[in-house]
Design a protein around this motif. Structure first.
Motif, PDB file in Angstrom:
ATOM      1  N   VAL A  18       0.841  -1.197   0.000  1.00 50.86           N
ATOM      2  CA  VAL A  18       0.000   0.000   0.000  1.00 50.86           C
ATOM      3  C   VAL A  18       0.875   1.246   0.000  1.00 50.86           C
ATOM      4  N   LYS A  19       0.330   2.295  -0.564  1.00 50.01           N
ATOM      5  CA  LYS A  19       1.011   3.586  -0.632  1.00 50.01           C
ATOM      6  C   LYS A  19       0.464   4.460   0.490  1.00 50.01           C
ATOM      7  N   ILE A  20       1.388   4.999   1.305  1.00 48.97           N
ATOM      8  CA  ILE A  20       0.999   5.787   2.473  1.00 48.97           C
ATOM      9  C   ILE A  20       1.701   7.135   2.429  1.00 48.97           C
ATOM     10  N   PRO A  21       0.974   8.222   2.636  1.00 52.65           N
ATOM     11  CA  PRO A  21       1.624   9.535   2.642  1.00 52.65           C
ATOM     12  C   PRO A  21       2.514   9.719   3.872  1.00 52.65           C
ATOM     13  N   VAL A  64       8.953  -1.010   2.131  1.00 53.29           N
ATOM     14  CA  VAL A  64       9.779  -1.531   1.044  1.00 53.29           C
ATOM     15  C   VAL A  64      10.372  -0.428   0.183  1.00 53.29           C
ATOM     16  N   GLU A  65       9.810   0.773   0.277  1.00 54.57           N
ATOM     17  CA  GLU A  65      10.327   1.899  -0.519  1.00 54.57           C
ATOM     18  C   GLU A  65       9.897   3.199   0.144  1.00 54.57           C
ATOM     19  N   PHE A 105       5.456   6.432   1.624  1.00 56.35           N
ATOM     20  CA  PHE A 105       6.014   5.124   1.966  1.00 56.35           C
ATOM     21  C   PHE A 105       5.263   4.101   1.130  1.00 56.35           C
ATOM     22  N   TYR A 106       5.956   3.064   0.715  1.00 58.24           N
ATOM     23  CA  TYR A 106       5.303   1.887   0.146  1.00 58.24           C
ATOM     24  C   TYR A 106       5.518   0.782   1.157  1.00 58.24           C
ATOM     25  N   VAL A 107       4.420   0.264   1.701  1.00 59.38           N
ATOM     26  CA  VAL A 107       4.475  -0.670   2.819  1.00 59.38           C
ATOM     27  C   VAL A 107       3.861  -2.003   2.426  1.00 59.38           C
TER      28      VAL A 107
END
Length: 170
Positions: free
Chosen positions: A101-104, A129-130, A138-140
């Motif tokens: 998931v993409k998180i701000p 992960v990124e 964040f990519y979690v």
């Protein structure tokens, strides 16, 4: 210039000294003297690199927020996450819905971003992960994706860590 460098060197030296004593596992006179010498040298060398505002580390409010962050992380977030992962291991019927998931990112300093990313990664069931620093995301990887909407995922994963981290580091 020299006063500012010394003000910056003090918190770095204290941190290095504490780490030195913890990792040596000893508090003999030799270890204390060696630790003080090493920590002062390192503190003076790296002070201008690691600390931009020499007065931030001496703010008692930041230390109180740091203690609250540590207590929340170790006794609430970690325990809840471990229990969740243990349940998934012991009961194969529990849903697994892994995904990224993409998180701000809503904190500003590098220290705050690092603290939040480490808190997410060290919590079982999630791993950063990124980090997209340019766009502040964040990519979690999440063991059980409960929401793909960025704001809902943010509230589930990162919000509480950012609340504390911003008070300590920003």
């Amino acid at each position: 210039m020299i006063g500012s460098r010394l003000a910056r060197a003090i918190p770095v030296s204290i941190l290095v000294f504490v780490i030195y004593i913890v990792f040596t596992g000893s508090a003999t006179l030799y270890d204390i003297i060696t630790g003080v010498l090493i920590s002062v040298v390192i503190g003076v060398i790296v002070a201008n690199i690691v600390i931009s505002n020499p007065y931030k580390p001496f703010n008692p409010r930041r230390w109180i927020w740091f203690l609250a962050y540590a207590l929340y992380y170790f006794f609430i977030a970690e325990v809840k996450a471990h229990i969740d992962v243990i349940k998934r291991i012991l009961d194969p019927r529990m849903p697994m819905n892994p995904g990224i998931v993409k998180i701000p990112i809503n904190v500003n300093s590098d220290y705050a971003i690092t603290a939040v990313a480490n808190s997410i990664t060290n919590t079982p069931g999630t791993v950063v992960v990124e980090i997209d620093e340019k766009n502040k995301y964040f990519y979690v990887h999440w063991i059980n994706v409960k929401a793909i909407d960025m704001e809902k995922a943010y509230m589930e994963i990162s919000h509480s860590f950012e609340k504390f981290s911003s008070k300590v580091f920003d």
